[in-house]
Design an enzyme around this catalytic site. Structure first.
Site, PDB file in Angstrom:
ATOM      1  N   LYS A 186      -5.172  -7.356  -1.451  1.00  0.00           N
ATOM      2  CA  LYS A 186      -4.029  -6.567  -1.492  1.00  0.00           C
ATOM      3  C   LYS A 186      -4.352  -5.154  -0.949  1.00  0.00           C
ATOM      4  CE  LYS A 186      -1.190  -9.761  -2.518  1.00  0.00           C
ATOM      5  NZ  LYS A 186      -2.005 -11.021  -2.492  1.00  0.00           N
ATOM      6  N   ASN A 187      -3.660  -4.225  -0.952  1.00  0.00           N
ATOM      7  CA  ASN A 187      -3.879  -2.863  -0.711  1.00  0.00           C
ATOM      8  C   ASN A 187      -4.850  -2.070  -1.961  1.00  0.00           C
ATOM      9  OD1 ASN A 187      -1.811  -3.673   1.064  1.00  0.00           O
ATOM     10  ND2 ASN A 187      -1.342  -1.374   1.430  1.00  0.00           N
TER      11      ASN A 187
END
Length: 381
Positions: A186-187
């Site tokens: 994920k980011n």
């Protein structure tokens, strides 16, 4: 080799982990857990946030909060990760799969309407690639039928939805509940890790209890009760301070991470636009009501065989893209007790969507190599 994903350290991750250990408390709900929760509540105006060990756990908590029982129906897009459905199936729900839009993988509100029955209890919109589902339409459907909405916002940190009256809200703040992920893909990452957002204060207390194995231990530690015990359903959903310490260091650098990811996303867009203009591939769609948090960059090939050939071509150059979800309506588990159903748009993305390497430390040189090889592949097509 250019991998699909690579975890990264950007700031004080290791220092904060050491601080957590030296504090004498590395079980959950310590200093860094509270710092992370406060960050999200202040930045995104989430009424209440509880960190969890995964997004899957957050979804399972939401299913308990929705009082899902056997026979209840939960509407889920077929094109999603298994957790979106599994969390509710564990409570005995019947999962009702619906289709995506034709031009993007998000759930189509018109398809939701077709599948609502007297047994429907929850809608689970999944913000694929961090791009908002049409939440105004979905919330209106839910209001008309008195349904819960649980946003699967696993990929949607720092992404927003704009309503028709101009109001702009963070994804995760619109439904009754929302689940986020901090998995290493994920980011913002913590290896594993997740978060439940509770947008209605009448569920605050019960959410804490569910997260603490069904006990009111959180209230006990705050001095609100003189002893704690088993008062409800629950499980061990609380992450350790090690996870929270790593996560908080990432949150301190959120703007830097997001700016870099937007640059990567835009370079892919510019480098592959000519192929899309000539109808070799389809590029991601960002609706007017949505923002782009640059969670991923994908292309949609024209057919399954072409995608397979492209994957093999790129791997010959040590570039490792991945295809994504397999339509859950075609899954072995679903078909064990259900007849095969046709969900054409979801099946199309299953066969044709390809995710390109995307991570914080992806260099411009590496990215240009990926773009160049994809263009070369299509030169003779």
């Amino acid at each position: 080799m250019i991998p699909f994903n690579k975890p990264f350290i950007i700031g004080n991750e290791l220092r904060y982990i050491e601080e957590a250990v030296k504090s004498g408390k590395i079980s959950g709900d310590g200093l860094f857990t509270k710092k992370c929760q406060q960050f999200f509540e202040e930045k995104y105006k989430f009424p209440k946030v509880l960190l969890t060990t995964s997004c899957t756990d957050a979804l399972e908590m939401a299913a308990i909060l929705c009082d899902i029982k056997p026979g209840d129906e939960v509407i889920v897009p077929s094109y999603t990760f298994v957790s979106s459905a599994n969390a509710f199936a564990l409570r005995g729900a019947k999962i009702v799969f619906v289709d995506s839009y034709k031009d993007n993988p998000n759930i189509d509100p018109e398809e939701i309407k077709k599948h609502i029955t007297s047994n429907t209890k929850v809608i689970v919109p999944v913000h694929y690639a961090g791009v908002a589902c049409d939440m105004e339409a979905i919330m209106n459907i839910a209001k008309d039928h008195n349904l819960f909405v649980v946003e699967d916002a696993a990929q949607a940190i720092d992404s927003y939805y704009t309503f028709s009256d101009g109001t702009k809200k963070a994804l995760g703040s619109i439904g009754h509940f929302a689940a986020f992920s901090f998995h290493e893909t994920k980011n913002i990452i913590a290896g594993e890790g997740g978060m439940l957002v509770i947008n209605d204060n009448k569920y605050f207390e019960r959410a804490e209890i569910i997260r603490e194995k069904g006990t009111n231990r959180s209230a006990f530690f705050r001095g609100e009760v003189n002893k704690y015990g088993w008062v409800d359903l629950g499980s061990s959903f609380l992450p350790s301070e090690i996870i929270s310490a790593f996560l908080f260091a990432q949150l301190e650098n959120l703007d830097t991470i997001q700016a870099k990811r937007i640059d990567i996303w835009n370079r892919y867009l510019q480098g592959l636009k000519a192929l899309a203009d000539n109808n070799f591939i389809q590029l991601p769609i960002i609706p007017e009501f949505a923002t782009n948090n640059a969670h991923m960059f994908y292309i949609v090939c024209r057919n399954y065989d072409e995608r397979t050939s492209l994957i093999n071509f790129l791997k010959e150059s040590d570039i490792h893209p991945v295809f994504h979800y397999l339509s859950l309506n075609k899954s072995e588990f679903f078909l064990k007790d259900n007849l095969e159903i046709d969900i054409p748009n979801s099946d199309h993305f299953t066969d044709c969507l390809l995710r390109l390497p995307f991570y914080y430390e992806l260099s411009e040189e590496q990215q240009q190599k990926i773009i160049q090889r994809i263009n070369t592949f299509y030169q003779n097509k």
